[in-house]
Design a protein around this motif. Structure first.
Motif, PDB file in Angstrom:
ATOM      1  N   ASP A 198       2.456   4.742   0.892  1.00 13.18           N
ATOM      2  CA  ASP A 198       2.501   5.399   2.193  1.00 13.18           C
ATOM      3  C   ASP A 198       2.598   6.904   1.958  1.00 13.18           C
ATOM      4  O   ASP A 198       3.564   7.350   1.352  1.00 13.18           O
ATOM      5  CB  ASP A 198       3.718   4.887   2.970  1.00 13.18           C
ATOM      6  CG  ASP A 198       3.783   5.472   4.367  1.00 13.18           C
ATOM      7  OD1 ASP A 198       2.746   5.977   4.843  1.00 13.18           O
ATOM      8  OD2 ASP A 198       4.871   5.439   4.966  1.00 13.18           O
ATOM      9  N   PRO A 199       1.645   7.723   2.388  1.00 13.74           N
ATOM     10  CA  PRO A 199       0.448   7.338   3.138  1.00 13.74           C
ATOM     11  C   PRO A 199      -0.611   6.655   2.265  1.00 13.74           C
ATOM     12  O   PRO A 199      -0.646   6.885   1.054  1.00 13.74           O
ATOM     13  CB  PRO A 199      -0.072   8.692   3.645  1.00 13.74           C
ATOM     14  CG  PRO A 199       0.374   9.681   2.613  1.00 13.74           C
ATOM     15  CD  PRO A 199       1.715   9.168   2.133  1.00 13.74           C
ATOM     16  N   ASP A 200      -1.442   5.854   2.902  1.00 11.79           N
ATOM     17  CA  ASP A 200      -2.566   5.189   2.238  1.00 11.79           C
ATOM     18  C   ASP A 200      -3.423   6.231   1.516  1.00 11.79           C
ATOM     19  O   ASP A 200      -3.981   7.118   2.152  1.00 11.79           O
ATOM     20  CB  ASP A 200      -3.393   4.471   3.330  1.00 11.79           C
ATOM     21  CG  ASP A 200      -4.609   3.727   2.768  1.00 11.79           C
ATOM     22  OD1 ASP A 200      -4.953   3.913   1.581  1.00 11.79           O
ATOM     23  OD2 ASP A 200      -5.204   2.956   3.539  1.00 11.79           O
ATOM     24  N   ARG A 236      -5.840  -0.958   7.707  1.00 13.93           N
ATOM     25  CA  ARG A 236      -6.738   0.078   8.232  1.00 13.93           C
ATOM     26  C   ARG A 236      -7.388  -0.402   9.523  1.00 13.93           C
ATOM     27  O   ARG A 236      -7.513  -1.602   9.740  1.00 13.93           O
ATOM     28  CB  ARG A 236      -7.815   0.413   7.186  1.00 13.93           C
ATOM     29  CG  ARG A 236      -7.220   1.080   5.935  1.00 13.93           C
ATOM     30  CD  ARG A 236      -8.260   1.294   4.842  1.00 13.93           C
ATOM     31  NE  ARG A 236      -7.627   1.802   3.623  1.00 13.93           N
ATOM     32  CZ  ARG A 236      -8.127   1.692   2.395  1.00 13.93           C
ATOM     33  NH1 ARG A 236      -9.303   1.116   2.209  1.00 13.93           N
ATOM     34  NH2 ARG A 236      -7.481   2.169   1.357  1.00 13.93           N
ATOM     35  N   CYS A 253      -3.879  -2.256   1.293  1.00 15.58           N
ATOM     36  CA  CYS A 253      -4.220  -1.087   2.108  1.00 15.58           C
ATOM     37  C   CYS A 253      -5.241  -1.445   3.191  1.00 15.58           C
ATOM     38  O   CYS A 253      -5.075  -1.100   4.366  1.00 15.58           O
ATOM     39  CB  CYS A 253      -4.786   0.025   1.231  1.00 15.58           C
ATOM     40  SG  CYS A 253      -3.582   0.767   0.108  1.00 15.58           S
ATOM     41  N   CYS A 298       0.853  -1.182   0.000  1.00 18.11           N
ATOM     42  CA  CYS A 298       0.000   0.000   0.000  1.00 18.11           C
ATOM     43  C   CYS A 298       0.892   1.236   0.000  1.00 18.11           C
ATOM     44  O   CYS A 298       1.845   1.313   0.775  1.00 18.11           O
ATOM     45  CB  CYS A 298      -0.885  -0.002   1.257  1.00 18.11           C
ATOM     46  SG  CYS A 298      -2.084   1.350   1.281  1.00 18.11           S
TER      47      CYS A 298
END
Ligand code: HEC
Length: 145
Positions: free
Chosen positions: A33-35, A141, A137, A31
């Motif tokens: 970074d940032p998502d 979360r 991702c 994923c």
């Protein structure tokens, strides 16, 4: 001599090509970074699973109605998907290290649990890439389950 070496190399290349068609492999997708948060369960994961997977991988289906889909591989909820994220990536995802198109199979039911009477709808390569990214991702979360 040079011919022999060339032939040997060609042979090796062919072997390699044959192997990459091979077995379920992790796509190595990470994923960003940032998502970016662009692919979510609601806008991507849920419709993807409903279009391609929950015909067989469905918690409401008893064993005999699953057309062989293994028990506990149920993709009709986010929790179900996140119980086997690696397997989904290895069966269906595309990423830097692998292109997997093992799932869905060729024949599908026309309603969940039915007989195998139609060709399965197949995700595009772009959708397979998005699937791998969404899984990469989504698994990081926060969730309440
Ligand atoms: C027509 C029914 C059917 C559909 C639709 C289907 N599958 Fe499957 N799935 C199976 C069967 C049968 C197996 C077990 C046989 C095998 O592993 O090849 C399986 C196995 C799996 C496994 C488990 C492999 C393992 O043992 O770890 C995963 C993960 C999976 N499918 C993901 C998916 C995903 C993701 C989709 C949608 C893109 C999908 N499947 C669509 C029938 C289906």
């Amino acid at each position: 001599m040079r011919l022999v070496v060339t032939l040997l190399l060609l042979h090796l290349l062919l072997l390699l090509a044959a192997c990459t068609g091979g077995s379920p492999t992790s796509t190595g997708t990470v994923c960003p970074d940032p998502d970016p948060g662009t692919l979510t369960y609601d806008n991507f994961g849920k419709p993807f699973m409903e279009k391609y997977c929950t015909w067989c991988h469905n918690s409401t289906l008893t064993r005999s109605k699953r057309n062989g889909a293994p028990l506990y591989h149920d993709f009709d909820s986010l929790m179900g998907v996140l119980q086997t994220p690696d397997h989904i990536d290895q069966q269906t995802g595309i990423g830097p290290e692998a292109s997997n198109d093992f799932m869905p199979p060729e024949r599908c039911p026309s309603e969940p649990g039915g007989a195998l009477v139609v060709s399965c709808a197949k995700p595009t390569d772009e959708e397979r890439r998005q699937l791998a990214e969404w899984i990469a991702c989504e698994r990081n979360r926060p969730h309440t389950f």
